[in-house]
Each structure stands twice: as structure tokens, then as C-alpha cells.
Write a protein that holds these residues in place. Structure first.
Motif, PDB file in Angstrom:
ATOM      1  N   GLY A   1       0.805  -1.226   0.000  1.00 31.04           N
ATOM      2  CA  GLY A   1       0.000   0.000   0.000  1.00 31.04           C
ATOM      3  C   GLY A   1       0.835   1.271   0.000  1.00 31.04           C
ATOM      4  O   GLY A   1       2.076   1.232  -0.086  1.00 31.04           O
ATOM      5  N   LEU A   2       0.147   2.388   0.141  1.00 30.86           N
ATOM      6  CA  LEU A   2       0.761   3.699  -0.088  1.00 30.86           C
ATOM      7  C   LEU A   2       1.782   4.117   0.962  1.00 30.86           C
ATOM      8  O   LEU A   2       2.590   5.009   0.710  1.00 30.86           O
ATOM      9  CB  LEU A   2      -0.353   4.759  -0.176  1.00 30.86           C
ATOM     10  CG  LEU A   2      -1.165   4.683  -1.475  1.00 30.86           C
ATOM     11  CD1 LEU A   2      -2.499   5.393  -1.338  1.00 30.86           C
ATOM     12  CD2 LEU A   2      -0.357   5.265  -2.634  1.00 30.86           C
TER      13      LEU A   2
ATOM     14  N   ALA B   1     -10.409  -2.249  -8.207  1.00 30.46           N
ATOM     15  CA  ALA B   1      -9.723  -3.517  -8.523  1.00 30.46           C
ATOM     16  C   ALA B   1      -8.758  -3.888  -7.399  1.00 30.46           C
ATOM     17  O   ALA B   1      -8.540  -5.062  -7.113  1.00 30.46           O
ATOM     18  CB  ALA B   1      -8.973  -3.396  -9.844  1.00 30.46           C
ATOM     19  N   PHE B   2      -8.139  -2.872  -6.760  1.00 32.20           N
ATOM     20  CA  PHE B   2      -7.260  -3.085  -5.607  1.00 32.20           C
ATOM     21  C   PHE B   2      -7.960  -2.532  -4.364  1.00 32.20           C
ATOM     22  O   PHE B   2      -8.717  -1.555  -4.448  1.00 32.20           O
ATOM     23  CB  PHE B   2      -5.944  -2.287  -5.754  1.00 32.20           C
ATOM     24  CG  PHE B   2      -4.909  -2.894  -6.652  1.00 32.20           C
ATOM     25  CD1 PHE B   2      -5.219  -3.796  -7.657  1.00 32.20           C
ATOM     26  CD2 PHE B   2      -3.570  -2.527  -6.504  1.00 32.20           C
ATOM     27  CE1 PHE B   2      -4.238  -4.325  -8.491  1.00 32.20           C
ATOM     28  CE2 PHE B   2      -2.580  -3.047  -7.334  1.00 32.20           C
ATOM     29  CZ  PHE B   2      -2.912  -3.949  -8.317  1.00 32.20           C
TER      30      PHE B   2
ATOM     31  N   ALA C   1       4.254   4.236  -9.787  1.00 35.96           N
ATOM     32  CA  ALA C   1       3.607   3.148  -9.043  1.00 35.96           C
ATOM     33  C   ALA C   1       2.570   3.712  -8.074  1.00 35.96           C
ATOM     34  O   ALA C   1       1.457   3.191  -7.933  1.00 35.96           O
ATOM     35  CB  ALA C   1       4.654   2.334  -8.285  1.00 35.96           C
ATOM     36  N   ARG C   2       2.933   4.804  -7.418  1.00 35.18           N
ATOM     37  CA  ARG C   2       2.022   5.453  -6.462  1.00 35.18           C
ATOM     38  C   ARG C   2       0.751   5.943  -7.184  1.00 35.18           C
ATOM     39  O   ARG C   2      -0.354   5.790  -6.675  1.00 35.18           O
ATOM     40  CB  ARG C   2       2.791   6.633  -5.846  1.00 35.18           C
ATOM     41  CG  ARG C   2       2.365   7.049  -4.490  1.00 35.18           C
ATOM     42  CD  ARG C   2       3.426   7.967  -3.873  1.00 35.18           C
ATOM     43  NE  ARG C   2       4.456   7.203  -3.207  1.00 35.18           N
ATOM     44  CZ  ARG C   2       4.307   6.594  -2.046  1.00 35.18           C
ATOM     45  NH1 ARG C   2       3.165   6.698  -1.385  1.00 35.18           N
ATOM     46  NH2 ARG C   2       5.273   5.889  -1.517  1.00 35.18           N
ATOM     47  N   ALA C   3       0.944   6.504  -8.373  1.00 35.48           N
ATOM     48  CA  ALA C   3      -0.213   7.018  -9.139  1.00 35.48           C
ATOM     49  C   ALA C   3      -1.134   5.852  -9.544  1.00 35.48           C
ATOM     50  O   ALA C   3      -2.366   5.943  -9.446  1.00 35.48           O
ATOM     51  CB  ALA C   3       0.275   7.768 -10.372  1.00 35.48           C
ATOM     52  N   VAL C   4      -0.534   4.743  -9.988  1.00 31.25           N
ATOM     53  CA  VAL C   4      -1.333   3.584 -10.407  1.00 31.25           C
ATOM     54  C   VAL C   4      -2.065   2.989  -9.198  1.00 31.25           C
ATOM     55  O   VAL C   4      -3.256   2.641  -9.273  1.00 31.25           O
ATOM     56  CB  VAL C   4      -0.439   2.518 -11.088  1.00 31.25           C
ATOM     57  CG1 VAL C   4      -1.220   1.245 -11.367  1.00 31.25           C
ATOM     58  CG2 VAL C   4       0.158   3.056 -12.376  1.00 31.25           C
ATOM     59  N   LEU C   5      -1.355   2.921  -8.064  1.00 30.06           N
ATOM     60  CA  LEU C   5      -1.976   2.386  -6.844  1.00 30.06           C
ATOM     61  C   LEU C   5      -3.226   3.192  -6.473  1.00 30.06           C
ATOM     62  O   LEU C   5      -4.275   2.628  -6.147  1.00 30.06           O
ATOM     63  CB  LEU C   5      -0.991   2.514  -5.690  1.00 30.06           C
ATOM     64  CG  LEU C   5      -0.205   1.292  -5.275  1.00 30.06           C
ATOM     65  CD1 LEU C   5       0.743   1.638  -4.145  1.00 30.06           C
ATOM     66  CD2 LEU C   5      -1.144   0.172  -4.852  1.00 30.06           C
ATOM     67  N   ARG C   6      -3.078   4.521  -6.503  1.00 27.83           N
ATOM     68  CA  ARG C   6      -4.216   5.384  -6.157  1.00 27.83           C
ATOM     69  C   ARG C   6      -5.378   5.135  -7.119  1.00 27.83           C
ATOM     70  O   ARG C   6      -6.523   4.982  -6.706  1.00 27.83           O
ATOM     71  CB  ARG C   6      -3.810   6.862  -6.227  1.00 27.83           C
ATOM     72  CG  ARG C   6      -2.962   7.290  -5.081  1.00 27.83           C
ATOM     73  CD  ARG C   6      -3.192   8.780  -4.730  1.00 27.83           C
ATOM     74  NE  ARG C   6      -2.419   9.101  -3.550  1.00 27.83           N
ATOM     75  CZ  ARG C   6      -1.119   9.450  -3.572  1.00 27.83           C
ATOM     76  NH1 ARG C   6      -0.490   9.572  -4.720  1.00 27.83           N
ATOM     77  NH2 ARG C   6      -0.466   9.698  -2.454  1.00 27.83           N
ATOM     78  N   ALA C   7      -5.047   5.056  -8.426  1.00 23.31           N
ATOM     79  CA  ALA C   7      -6.099   4.886  -9.445  1.00 23.31           C
ATOM     80  C   ALA C   7      -6.806   3.537  -9.265  1.00 23.31           C
ATOM     81  O   ALA C   7      -8.040   3.461  -9.315  1.00 23.31           O
ATOM     82  CB  ALA C   7      -5.488   4.986 -10.839  1.00 23.31           C
ATOM     83  N   PHE C   8      -6.049   2.471  -9.060  1.00 22.67           N
ATOM     84  CA  PHE C   8      -6.656   1.137  -8.926  1.00 22.67           C
ATOM     85  C   PHE C   8      -7.496   1.040  -7.649  1.00 22.67           C
ATOM     86  O   PHE C   8      -8.510   0.345  -7.618  1.00 22.67           O
ATOM     87  CB  PHE C   8      -5.577   0.045  -8.931  1.00 22.67           C
ATOM     88  CG  PHE C   8      -5.005  -0.253 -10.309  1.00 22.67           C
ATOM     89  CD1 PHE C   8      -5.318   0.520 -11.421  1.00 22.67           C
ATOM     90  CD2 PHE C   8      -4.147  -1.326 -10.490  1.00 22.67           C
ATOM     91  CE1 PHE C   8      -4.789   0.235 -12.684  1.00 22.67           C
ATOM     92  CE2 PHE C   8      -3.613  -1.630 -11.746  1.00 22.67           C
ATOM     93  CZ  PHE C   8      -3.936  -0.835 -12.840  1.00 22.67           C
TER      94      PHE C   8
END
Ligand SMILES: C[S@@+](CC[C@H](N)C(=O)[O-])C[C@H]1O[C@@H](n2cnc3c(N)ncnc32)[C@H](O)[C@@H]1O
Length: 223
Positions: free
Chosen positions: A158-159, A179-180, A167-174
Motif C-alpha cells: 500500500g501507499l 480492482a485493488f 507506481a504510487r499514481a497507479v496504486l491510487r487509481a486502482f
């Protein structure tokens, strides 16, 4: 799975289109370029840990099993909440005659018999948080392993952990999309949920992920 189920969003996206682009886009690009994990390392862990009777929870496209090429005679059971995933993987692994089980790993598994190995590879970050709640999934898999059995896999952290900016941007978006569900997931939290069900746990942080192995499942008597 009912839409109202908290685990629904984590498995709903695996439709025909997603399954068609999963290998080149998710495993070929995202895993390597965004999460910074060499896919070859993940496959090597399959080769090392897959036993004669193997349970794969959340197989996606079954890429890792196919590339690991287990020896003939390996009995493979695929478990997923999404029937499209199971159909896709059964076709791909037809030569291995896998058994398919449609089930939610957050619920007790409708499985007879026990396994020498189980993979939970890039599934935990899809399961409904908080991370402590995901201990249920680990416990459900531990319950169907032999005493010498091994659970292995990886998960995106996680963040609060170290990530590149993309990676941080994709994590936030997902996480926004659903999906996450791993905003708060940490390597220490992963170790804690694994140690809840296993006596011998290894967690290695690689890029944005944690890769793990867990041995010596705690039986109900030792919990
Ligand atoms: C990111 S993919 C991982 C695919 C594969 N293991 C890999 O490493 O490439 C997540 C998989 O977990 C499955 N999944 C998500 N939530 C689940 C749940 N609650 N119970 C069972 N399977 C689930 C999805 O349908 C999908 O197959």
C-alpha cells in the motif's frame, strides 16, 4: 459472486478483454516496469515451491503455472471467484487436466483433500481491506494444506511503503476504481496475517511488492 459482496470488485474486472491483455500488459509491462518485480523471479518461485498437489488461488491467466511447466503428474486445482478466469485457465492448461473450483477465498474453501503447495500470487491486494481482514483468506488456504505444505506468492503493498512516482499514481487509481483494496497494506501487516496461520514465514520486499513463503500451517489445535 453477488455485487453486494465486499470481495466483488476485486474479481469482477477479469472479463475476456482483460484476460486477453493480461499477459502482455499486466505481467509483461506493469509488473516489471511499474511494480519493479522481474516476472522471471515470480516464475522461479513457482518452480521452486510447486508440489505434487498444487492449489492455485486466483490464477488470472495461469501464466505463471504454464511458464513454470511443472513435471507431468502434478495435480493442479484452480480456485477463483470468477468463472471466466477458470474457463480461460482450464483451456490454457488443458494438457495438465486441472480441476476448477469456483469459490471466494474469503469464505471456507469447498475443497476435499489437502495440498502440498498453494499459491496466492498477486491476489491479496485485490481482497477487501483492511489488511487484517485478509487473514481470513490466508487461514482458509492454510486449512487445506498438508502439515509439510507451503503457501507462496506476492502482493502489491500500500501507499505507506516505498514506491516510484508512477507506481504510487497507479496504486491510487486502482484503489479508486476498486480492482485493488490495499491502500494501508504493509509488509509488516502481511507478515502478521501469515504468522496468524503459519509458523515459518518469509517476506521479501521487492520493488512495490512483497514476495512471501509460509510453511508449517498452524492446525486448529495450535491456534
Ligand atoms: C491480479 S490477478 C492474479 C493472477 C495470477 N495469480 C498472477 O499472478 O498473474 C487476481 C486474481 O484473483 C482472483 N480473485 C480476486 N478476488 C478473489 C476472491 N475473493 N476469491 C477468489 N479469487 C479472487 C481474480 O479473479 C484473479 O484471477
Amino acid at each position: 459472486m453477488e455485487r453486494s459482496d465486499p470481495a466483488y470488485k476485486g474479481q469482477a474486472g477479469y472479463n475476456r478483454f482483460m484476460l486477453a491483455i493480461y499477459d502482455p500488459f499486466v505481467l509483461g509491462f506493469m509488473t516489471r516496469a511499474v511494480w519493479k518485480v522481474p516476472t522471471s523471479d515470480v516464475i522461479e518461485r513457482y518452480r521452486t515451491h510447486m508440489g505434487r498437489r498444487h492449489l492455485d488461488v486466483g490464477p488470472g491467466t495461469a501464466y505463471c503455472i504454464a511458464k513454470a511447466a511443472p513435471p507431468p503428474g502434478t495435480a493442479i486445482t484452480l480456485l477463483d471467484a470468477n468463472p471466466k478466469v477458470l474457463a480461460h485457465c482450464s483451456r490454457r492448461l488443458a494438457a495438465m487436466s486441472p480441476t476448477s473450483v469456483e469459490a471466494d477465498v474469503m469464505k471456507p474453501l469447498p475443497i476435499e483433500g489437502r495440498f502440498d503447495s498453494a499459491a496466492l500470487n498477486f491476489v491479496l491486494h485485490c481482497l477487501p481491506g483492511p489488511q487484517s481482514h485478509k487473514a481470513v483468506a490466508v487461514r482458509n488456504v492454510a486449512a487445506v494444506l498438508e502439515p509439510h505444505g507451503v503457501l507462496f506468492g506476492g502482493t502489491v503493498l500500500g501507499l505507506t511503503e516505498q514506491h516510484t512516482r508512477p507506481a504510487r499514481a497507479v496504486l491510487r487509481a486502482f484503489n479508486r476504481q476498486g480492482a485493488f483494496d490495499n491502500r494501508e497494506d504493509t509488509a509488516d501487516g502481511l507478515r502478521a496475517i501469515l504468522e496468524d496461520s503459519f509458523e515459518d514465514v518469509t517476506v521479501d520486499v521487492v520493488g512495490s511488492t512483497a514476495l512471501f513463503t509460509a510453511r508449517r500451517p498452524r492446525t486448529l489445535a495450535t491456534l
